[in-house]
Design a protein around this motif. Structure first.
Motif, PDB file in Angstrom:
ATOM      1  N   VAL A  92      26.313  24.006  24.620  1.00  0.00           N
ATOM      2  CA  VAL A  92      27.356  24.358  25.670  1.00  0.00           C
ATOM      3  C   VAL A  92      26.444  25.080  26.811  1.00  0.00           C
ATOM      4  N   ALA A  93      26.989  25.019  27.842  1.00  0.00           N
ATOM      5  CA  ALA A  93      26.340  25.561  29.129  1.00  0.00           C
ATOM      6  C   ALA A  93      27.353  26.873  29.472  1.00  0.00           C
ATOM      7  N   CYS A  94      26.780  27.921  29.610  1.00  0.00           N
ATOM      8  CA  CYS A  94      27.278  29.222  30.221  1.00  0.00           C
ATOM      9  C   CYS A  94      26.363  29.897  31.463  1.00  0.00           C
ATOM     10  N   GLU A  95      27.236  30.613  32.126  1.00  0.00           N
ATOM     11  CA  GLU A  95      26.633  31.113  33.342  1.00  0.00           C
ATOM     12  C   GLU A  95      25.737  32.240  32.840  1.00  0.00           C
ATOM     13  N   ALA A  96      24.594  32.281  33.738  1.00  0.00           N
ATOM     14  CA  ALA A  96      23.571  33.546  33.562  1.00  0.00           C
ATOM     15  C   ALA A  96      23.378  34.183  34.862  1.00  0.00           C
ATOM     16  N   GLY A  97      22.511  35.125  34.826  1.00  0.00           N
ATOM     17  CA  GLY A  97      21.892  35.761  36.210  1.00  0.00           C
ATOM     18  C   GLY A  97      20.790  35.069  36.884  1.00  0.00           C
ATOM     19  N   ILE A  98      20.645  35.452  38.195  1.00  0.00           N
ATOM     20  CA  ILE A  98      19.795  34.992  38.962  1.00  0.00           C
ATOM     21  C   ILE A  98      18.171  35.289  38.649  1.00  0.00           C
ATOM     22  N   LEU A  99      18.040  36.003  37.704  1.00  0.00           N
ATOM     23  CA  LEU A  99      16.622  36.204  37.102  1.00  0.00           C
ATOM     24  C   LEU A  99      16.505  35.750  35.650  1.00  0.00           C
ATOM     25  N   LEU A 100      15.234  35.285  35.567  1.00  0.00           N
ATOM     26  CA  LEU A 100      14.911  34.663  34.181  1.00  0.00           C
ATOM     27  C   LEU A 100      15.152  35.638  33.227  1.00  0.00           C
ATOM     28  N   GLY A 101      15.957  35.499  32.336  1.00  0.00           N
ATOM     29  CA  GLY A 101      16.026  36.476  31.050  1.00  0.00           C
ATOM     30  C   GLY A 101      17.330  37.357  31.253  1.00  0.00           C
TER      31      GLY A 101
ATOM     32  N   HIS B  40       6.471  35.712  20.070  1.00  0.00           N
ATOM     33  CA  HIS B  40       7.436  36.450  19.459  1.00  0.00           C
ATOM     34  C   HIS B  40       8.118  37.545  20.590  1.00  0.00           C
ATOM     35  N   VAL B  41       9.372  37.522  20.640  1.00  0.00           N
ATOM     36  CA  VAL B  41      10.068  38.622  21.515  1.00  0.00           C
ATOM     37  C   VAL B  41      10.350  39.860  20.349  1.00  0.00           C
ATOM     38  N   PRO B  42       9.666  40.816  20.926  1.00  0.00           N
ATOM     39  CA  PRO B  42       9.896  42.055  20.208  1.00  0.00           C
ATOM     40  C   PRO B  42      11.340  42.381  20.060  1.00  0.00           C
ATOM     41  N   ASP B  43      11.849  43.161  18.620  1.00  0.00           N
ATOM     42  CA  ASP B  43      13.027  43.498  18.484  1.00  0.00           C
ATOM     43  C   ASP B  43      13.933  44.348  19.442  1.00  0.00           C
ATOM     44  N   SER B  44      12.802  45.182  19.995  1.00  0.00           N
ATOM     45  CA  SER B  44      13.299  46.057  21.068  1.00  0.00           C
ATOM     46  C   SER B  44      13.906  45.443  22.197  1.00  0.00           C
ATOM     47  N   ALA B  45      13.371  44.253  22.549  1.00  0.00           N
ATOM     48  CA  ALA B  45      13.876  43.655  23.818  1.00  0.00           C
ATOM     49  C   ALA B  45      14.876  42.857  23.394  1.00  0.00           C
ATOM     50  N   LEU B  46      15.568  42.693  22.189  1.00  0.00           N
ATOM     51  CA  LEU B  46      16.787  42.125  21.768  1.00  0.00           C
ATOM     52  C   LEU B  46      18.016  42.753  21.542  1.00  0.00           C
ATOM     53  N   ALA B  47      17.981  44.313  22.055  1.00  0.00           N
ATOM     54  CA  ALA B  47      19.077  44.836  21.955  1.00  0.00           C
ATOM     55  C   ALA B  47      20.184  44.525  22.766  1.00  0.00           C
ATOM     56  N   ASN B  48      19.995  44.097  23.993  1.00  0.00           N
ATOM     57  CA  ASN B  48      20.904  43.470  25.024  1.00  0.00           C
ATOM     58  C   ASN B  48      20.328  42.862  26.011  1.00  0.00           C
ATOM     59  N   ASN B  49      21.137  42.372  26.994  1.00  0.00           N
ATOM     60  CA  ASN B  49      20.749  41.647  28.254  1.00  0.00           C
ATOM     61  C   ASN B  49      19.738  42.547  29.018  1.00  0.00           C
ATOM     62  N   ALA B  50      19.912  43.924  29.089  1.00  0.00           N
ATOM     63  CA  ALA B  50      19.153  44.562  30.102  1.00  0.00           C
ATOM     64  C   ALA B  50      17.705  44.559  29.496  1.00  0.00           C
TER      65      ALA B  50
ATOM     66  N   PHE C   2      16.438  42.756  27.142  1.00  0.00           N
ATOM     67  CA  PHE C   2      15.827  41.226  27.504  1.00  0.00           C
ATOM     68  C   PHE C   2      15.329  41.002  28.749  1.00  0.00           C
ATOM     69  N   CYS C   3      16.109  41.206  29.738  1.00  0.00           N
ATOM     70  CA  CYS C   3      15.712  40.751  30.919  1.00  0.00           C
ATOM     71  C   CYS C   3      14.464  41.684  31.672  1.00  0.00           C
ATOM     72  N   ASP C   4      14.261  43.007  31.243  1.00  0.00           N
ATOM     73  CA  ASP C   4      13.058  43.554  31.594  1.00  0.00           C
ATOM     74  C   ASP C   4      12.001  42.914  30.920  1.00  0.00           C
ATOM     75  N   TRP C   5      12.036  42.818  29.497  1.00  0.00           N
ATOM     76  CA  TRP C   5      10.776  42.294  28.800  1.00  0.00           C
ATOM     77  C   TRP C   5      10.436  40.807  29.394  1.00  0.00           C
ATOM     78  N   VAL C   6      11.438  39.952  29.689  1.00  0.00           N
ATOM     79  CA  VAL C   6      11.061  38.513  30.270  1.00  0.00           C
ATOM     80  C   VAL C   6      10.287  38.746  31.471  1.00  0.00           C
ATOM     81  N   LEU C   7      10.757  39.789  32.661  1.00  0.00           N
ATOM     82  CA  LEU C   7      10.432  40.032  33.747  1.00  0.00           C
ATOM     83  C   LEU C   7       8.962  40.100  33.664  1.00  0.00           C
ATOM     84  N   ASP C   8       8.495  41.065  32.631  1.00  0.00           N
ATOM     85  CA  ASP C   8       7.227  41.535  32.561  1.00  0.00           C
ATOM     86  C   ASP C   8       6.452  40.674  31.792  1.00  0.00           C
TER      87      ASP C   8
END
Length: 171
Positions: free
Chosen positions: A26-35, A75-85, A87-93
């Motif tokens: 399935v294709a879903c819309e995402a934001g303009i920043l990775l993550g 591995h993505v830390p569990d703390s980064a998997l709480a919500n979109n915000a 996760f996006c912060d972790w991905v940017l870093d």
């Protein structure tokens, strides 16, 4: 430094993963920043403790300004998997704000690709795993595509993805 695909459990063909047998995409819309992946609360809640891995799979060379993009899965830390915000912060870093990011869990029964240029999240799984996303996005793939804003190359890429993953999109 080249990307290490040897530890990725999915075959990558022309920059995109192959469909998992017996799964749907399935294709879903995402934001303009990775993550910036706009998943349901139910999906976010299912991630912690599952051993989520990530890897940038685009062909963009890592930046040379001292920021080092991982070239093998991490591995993505569990703390980064709480919500979109979070996760996006972790991905940017970790991975930067542009490119194409592949996510999966240790069970390897699903994958998710986030492409910042296309503002896209492709999800490959059983329908029950991401039921909200399949329900909300399944009948209207790429509805956010604005032909007046996107380049011809972007439209061609989306058409190719729609054909490749049988997404029934016809602009």
């Amino acid at each position: 430094m080249p990307i290490d695909f040897s530890s990725v459990p999915f075959e990558i063909d022309r920059g995109w993963p192959i469909v998992i047998p017996g799964s749907t995409v399935v294709a879903c819309e995402a934001g303009i920043l990775l993550g910036s992946i706009l998943l349901s609360d139910q999906s976010w809640a299912s991630f912690p403790g599952r051993g989520i891995l990530s890897l940038r799979i685009d062909e963009t060379p890592p930046p040379s300004n001292g920021f080092v993009v991982p070239t093998s899965p991490i591995h993505v830390p569990d703390s980064a998997l709480a919500n979109n915000a979070a996760f996006c912060d972790w991905v940017l870093d970790t991975h930067g704000g542009i490119g194409r990011l592949l996510l999966w869990d240790e069970e390897t029964d699903w994958w998710l690709v986030n492409d910042a240029d296309l503002e896209l999240a492709l999800i490959c799984s059983q329908l029950s795993r991401f039921s909200t996303e399949f329900e909300e996005c399944g009948d209207r793939p790429f509805e956010w595509v604005d032909k007046d804003f996107w380049t011809d190359a972007g439209i061609r890429t989306v058409q190719a993805l729609a054909q490749r993953y049988a997404l029934n999109w016809n602009p």
